[in-house]
Design a protein around this motif. Sequence first.
Motif, PDB file in Angstrom:
ATOM      1  N   LEU A  58     -18.780  -1.255  53.858  1.00  0.00           N
ATOM      2  CA  LEU A  58     -19.893  -1.088  54.777  1.00  0.00           C
ATOM      3  C   LEU A  58     -19.403  -0.721  56.168  1.00  0.00           C
ATOM      4  O   LEU A  58     -18.426  -1.276  56.670  1.00  0.00           O
ATOM      5  CB  LEU A  58     -20.710  -2.376  54.868  1.00  0.00           C
ATOM      6  N   GLU A  73     -25.069   3.565  55.154  1.00  0.00           N
ATOM      7  CA  GLU A  73     -25.253   3.242  53.741  1.00  0.00           C
ATOM      8  C   GLU A  73     -26.704   2.869  53.444  1.00  0.00           C
ATOM      9  O   GLU A  73     -27.460   2.462  54.328  1.00  0.00           O
ATOM     10  CB  GLU A  73     -24.346   2.073  53.322  1.00  0.00           C
ATOM     11  N   ALA A 113     -28.420   0.181  52.464  1.00  0.00           N
ATOM     12  CA  ALA A 113     -28.125  -1.244  52.381  1.00  0.00           C
ATOM     13  C   ALA A 113     -29.313  -2.120  52.762  1.00  0.00           C
ATOM     14  O   ALA A 113     -29.146  -3.294  53.090  1.00  0.00           O
ATOM     15  CB  ALA A 113     -26.938  -1.585  53.292  1.00  0.00           C
ATOM     16  N   ASP A 134     -29.820  -2.469  48.271  1.00  0.00           N
ATOM     17  CA  ASP A 134     -29.183  -1.155  48.352  1.00  0.00           C
ATOM     18  C   ASP A 134     -30.205  -0.036  48.266  1.00  0.00           C
ATOM     19  O   ASP A 134     -30.061   0.921  47.499  1.00  0.00           O
ATOM     20  CB  ASP A 134     -28.109  -1.001  47.277  1.00  0.00           C
ATOM     21  N   THR A 188     -22.979  -1.328  47.186  1.00  0.00           N
ATOM     22  CA  THR A 188     -21.931  -1.039  48.158  1.00  0.00           C
ATOM     23  C   THR A 188     -21.154  -2.312  48.450  1.00  0.00           C
ATOM     24  O   THR A 188     -21.722  -3.282  48.953  1.00  0.00           O
ATOM     25  CB  THR A 188     -22.533  -0.504  49.463  1.00  0.00           C
TER      26      THR A 188
END
Length: 450
Positions: free
Chosen positions: A319, A350, A352, A377, A314
């Motif tokens: 983000l 996300e 992340a 991720d 991402t």
Amino acid sequence: MRALLPFLALVAAASATAQPVAFGSSDDPFELGSAFRPQDQVVASVALGPAYLPDDWRAAARVDVEALAGRFSVGLGQTVHSGDGGLYVPEDDELYDLARTVRYVRWNATAGSPTYARIGPTQRVSLGVGALVSRYRTTTAWDERTVGAEGAVEGRRLRAAGFIDDALRADGVVGGEVGLRTGARVGPVTDLGLTVGGVHDLGRSGLSGDSSLTGVEVTLKGSYAGLGPVVLRPFVTHARYLSRGSTVGGGVEVGASNVGDAARARARLAVFASSARFVPGHVGPFYAVSNGAERIVDDGAFFDPAAPNVLAGTPLDSLSAGVDVVLDLRLIAFGRLEVSQHVRRHVGDEAASAYGLRLAGRLPGDGRVEFGLERQDVRGFFDLIQDLGAVNALVLNVHVPVGRRGMVFVRSRYGYRRLTEADGPEYADGPGRFLVERRFEPLVGLRFGG
């Protein structure tokens, strides 16, 4: 040479302190000079064997030379592989490949002179409490590694550290920090210190979008209590990427910087509340191959002719706001052992989150073993054990002495390679694209010196 001036200035500014500097690779047990009281030595080795990279078996030959004299140490080494009509192309296609034989050239810190400087591939650099730069390296794509420089100096009240990830071309990531111990006190918190740091990507100097990256960080840290060499240090921090997002964080460190001239240990727990377009430690293990401009290609889609190429990870600009809980653990036995673990759980829209682990140690007879894992991720623990994922790096190195001079060297690496025109016309120009690369090298050889 101008790129090295900041690091030469750090060396020139030395003053006395109680323990060696902790920055970057200064205490890496696999580099001579990281021990508290190292012994002068010269060690060389040669090894031959098969190697698998990428998608084919090749012949491999490896040469290593390491030397330590006083505070100066050097390590040179390279493995070359056979290719079609010559050497493996990524190892023989540019003059920079000669510079990549440099593993490290170091000026080592001592208890009485706490200055450290190093030239070589950037391996694990962090700034402050890791809001901007956390475990940054240029070795994730092994054939693309650059020769960087890093240095640090500590005084009674002042500490300075900095790095550049490509000292020869001066077009990569540069960062640094300056810390001042004020000696002030606020309630039960004593010995307040202020650290100001920053990072900038020289190679992506656009004015907007993912092509530009400049970050600043300010951290206030104090001491709450201590038991012998163990100290509890609460901290608050604020970091921002200019024209992007920011974070506010707080937490506590507990640890000891020097236990009997033999080891140091630290545990850090922090919570970061970030706006959109910010994630703690963005300049980290995968930044060299996944930074907005350069991206990782999902290998599942790449090898499926019916699927369009999909980019993994991402980008920072994509983000949304979130909260990150970070736990860092690190134990160093000077010159012998490293145990470190990084966990960052991201709470947001996300996937992340991130995880990192390194276990590295020297065995009797100059044997060595290393296991390193980096994931990014992901959403949580179950993602780590269910799927390798597209943003993943793994290293397993085993160096075992056999008899008086023999050795077995096995290296497994799960990293990345740059896609070229040979992989498709779409990779001939434009931003860099990287694909998973798996390597396996079982070599046998001889060792001299020590």
